[in-house]
Design a protein around this motif. Sequence first.
Motif, mmCIF file in Angstrom:
data_model
loop_
_atom_site.group_PDB
_atom_site.id
_atom_site.type_symbol
_atom_site.label_atom_id
_atom_site.label_comp_id
_atom_site.label_asym_id
_atom_site.label_seq_id
_atom_site.Cartn_x
_atom_site.Cartn_y
_atom_site.Cartn_z
ATOM 1 N N LEU A 118 0.781 -1.096 0.114
ATOM 2 C CA LEU A 118 0.063 -0.003 0.009
ATOM 3 C C LEU A 118 0.780 1.184 0.021
ATOM 4 N N GLN A 119 2.063 1.259 0.863
ATOM 5 C CA GLN A 119 2.720 2.517 0.975
ATOM 6 C C GLN A 119 3.522 2.717 -0.414
ATOM 7 N N ASN A 120 3.954 1.596 -1.028
ATOM 8 C CA ASN A 120 4.585 1.528 -2.155
ATOM 9 C C ASN A 120 4.036 2.503 -3.463
ATOM 10 N N LEU A 121 2.348 1.759 -3.439
ATOM 11 C CA LEU A 121 1.580 2.356 -4.396
ATOM 12 C C LEU A 121 1.129 3.801 -4.064
ATOM 13 N N LYS A 122 0.865 4.278 -3.071
ATOM 14 C CA LYS A 122 0.941 5.547 -2.573
ATOM 15 C C LYS A 122 2.151 6.522 -3.026
ATOM 16 N N ASP A 123 3.369 5.903 -2.989
ATOM 17 C CA ASP A 123 4.659 6.729 -3.040
ATOM 18 C C ASP A 123 4.776 6.719 -4.606
ATOM 19 N N ASN A 124 4.149 5.927 -5.439
ATOM 20 C CA ASN A 124 4.374 5.806 -6.911
ATOM 21 C C ASN A 124 3.168 6.484 -7.629
ATOM 22 N N GLY A 125 2.184 7.226 -6.808
ATOM 23 C CA GLY A 125 1.227 7.983 -7.287
ATOM 24 C C GLY A 125 0.037 7.201 -7.497
ATOM 25 N N CYS A 126 -0.419 6.315 -6.811
ATOM 26 C CA CYS A 126 -1.732 5.474 -6.878
ATOM 27 C C CYS A 126 -2.773 6.355 -6.209
ATOM 28 N N ASP A 127 -3.968 6.679 -6.640
ATOM 29 C CA ASP A 127 -5.155 7.250 -6.115
ATOM 30 C C ASP A 127 -5.883 6.221 -5.396
ATOM 31 N N VAL A 128 -6.434 5.321 -6.086
ATOM 32 C CA VAL A 128 -7.475 4.368 -5.900
ATOM 33 C C VAL A 128 -6.979 2.810 -5.561
ATOM 34 N N VAL A 129 -7.276 2.250 -4.451
ATOM 35 C CA VAL A 129 -6.909 0.893 -4.243
ATOM 36 C C VAL A 129 -7.878 -0.017 -4.037
ATOM 37 N N THR A 130 -8.304 -1.335 -4.609
ATOM 38 C CA THR A 130 -9.025 -2.147 -4.166
ATOM 39 C C THR A 130 -8.423 -3.284 -3.765
ATOM 40 N N ILE A 131 -8.900 -3.922 -2.529
ATOM 41 C CA ILE A 131 -8.367 -5.147 -2.025
ATOM 42 C C ILE A 131 -9.441 -6.092 -1.766
ATOM 43 N N GLY A 132 -9.288 -7.259 -2.105
ATOM 44 C CA GLY A 132 -10.181 -8.257 -2.034
ATOM 45 C C GLY A 132 -9.311 -9.804 -1.709
ATOM 46 N N GLN A 133 -10.670 -10.491 -1.434
ATOM 47 C CA GLN A 133 -10.036 -12.161 -1.118
ATOM 48 C C GLN A 133 -9.754 -12.890 -2.638
ATOM 49 N N TYR A 134 -8.680 -13.562 -2.706
ATOM 50 C CA TYR A 134 -8.294 -14.254 -3.844
ATOM 51 C C TYR A 134 -9.236 -15.619 -3.625
ATOM 52 N N LEU A 135 -9.818 -16.049 -4.781
ATOM 53 C CA LEU A 135 -10.610 -17.245 -4.753
ATOM 54 C C LEU A 135 -9.971 -18.173 -5.927
ATOM 55 N N GLN A 136 -9.810 -19.344 -5.667
ATOM 56 C CA GLN A 136 -8.991 -20.293 -6.664
ATOM 57 C C GLN A 136 -10.037 -20.425 -7.726
ATOM 58 N N PRO A 137 -9.724 -20.126 -8.871
ATOM 59 C CA PRO A 137 -10.766 -20.477 -9.894
ATOM 60 C C PRO A 137 -11.042 -22.001 -10.364
ATOM 61 N N THR A 138 -9.800 -22.817 -10.370
ATOM 62 C CA THR A 138 -9.998 -24.127 -10.795
ATOM 63 C C THR A 138 -8.846 -25.072 -9.997
ATOM 64 N N LYS A 139 -8.836 -26.284 -9.738
ATOM 65 C CA LYS A 139 -7.828 -26.816 -9.064
ATOM 66 C C LYS A 139 -6.402 -26.665 -9.643
ATOM 67 N N LYS A 140 -6.436 -26.233 -10.921
ATOM 68 C CA LYS A 140 -4.981 -25.966 -11.601
ATOM 69 C C LYS A 140 -4.471 -24.801 -11.210
ATOM 70 N N HIS A 141 -5.386 -23.891 -10.357
ATOM 71 C CA HIS A 141 -4.765 -22.480 -10.108
ATOM 72 C C HIS A 141 -4.078 -22.634 -8.789
ATOM 73 N N LEU A 142 -3.309 -21.435 -8.479
ATOM 74 C CA LEU A 142 -2.937 -21.322 -7.063
ATOM 75 C C LEU A 142 -3.989 -21.843 -5.995
ATOM 76 N N PRO A 143 -3.652 -22.416 -4.935
ATOM 77 C CA PRO A 143 -4.492 -22.502 -3.829
ATOM 78 C C PRO A 143 -4.706 -21.415 -2.825
ATOM 79 N N VAL A 144 -5.665 -21.204 -2.190
ATOM 80 C CA VAL A 144 -5.999 -20.466 -1.420
ATOM 81 C C VAL A 144 -5.212 -20.870 -0.050
ATOM 82 N N GLN A 145 -4.430 -20.106 0.554
ATOM 83 C CA GLN A 145 -3.826 -20.158 1.871
ATOM 84 C C GLN A 145 -4.674 -19.711 3.054
ATOM 85 N N ARG A 146 -5.260 -18.946 3.013
ATOM 86 C CA ARG A 146 -6.260 -18.497 4.065
ATOM 87 C C ARG A 146 -7.285 -17.601 3.498
#
Length: 307
Positions: free
Chosen positions: A223-251
Amino acid sequence: MSCNSVADQPVKRNKPDWLRVKLPIGETYKHVRGLVDTHKLHTICESGNCPNMGECWGAGTATFMILGNICTRSCGFCAVATGRPEPVDWDEPQRVAEAIHLMKVKHAVITSVDRDELKDGGAAIWYNTIRAVKTLNPDTTLETLIGDFKGKKEDIQRVIEAAPEVVSHNIETVERLTRQVRIQAKYWRSMEVIKTLKEGGMRTKSGIMLGLGETKEEVFQTLQNLKDNGCDVVTIGQYLQPTKKHLPVQRFVHPDEFAEYREAGYEMGLDYVESGPLVRSSYHSERHVFAGLGRKEWLLSKTNATL
């Protein structure tokens, strides 16, 4: 559970209650749903199984994908197919503009696959699409969610010249996990893209997914890096695994932790922070157009809390 690698195979996790989604309702949603079905329009809202589709369509917002549906990159979180894309369709910009007009979209989000095989990364199609949408839909606000164009500033400049209201480029994850999550991308190259957009006078935006093995300290640093590089808007959400071939949800990250990141982002000086389990890049994007709106509401909530 190890936080050192998203490649670790955790046990299967059931979704918690806070990830349950309300069924889409409302006349506006039904109207858009009918148009999409009748005219066979393509929206990321559907193909990405977005949990907020009903709410966004009800608010007159929709997300479209250009430059085909085959990506030259193979990110570990994304369900879009990887391979050799079809040739560029030069009629696509006008078709997208007409779709937005037909659907009477008040705010449109346009995104694309990565087209690394093209000399300009698809910048010409991006420019033509933005201009076509604005010409046919002068009252529709527009956000463009772009790739990194391999960091080529002349290609990023084409998007700037087309002048959408918001330009977004997602950082997706923290620096340590970037190589595993965004295999062909680079953390600091993405930060440089945002910096270039801001220097070009754009309202800038980025998104982060949580639950891939990041630590809280790493999220704060991102978040700090984004702010320092001029980002105005940030969205933060939960990753959900699309299929079993994709990265697993750690938590599954608790809503209270999302609230903590929202607070931290505003404290750092970000203009708008959208943070919650079901938040996706285009969630409430029609509000992200307005400079100062997020901070104003945040400050007002803090004032009311002390009364």
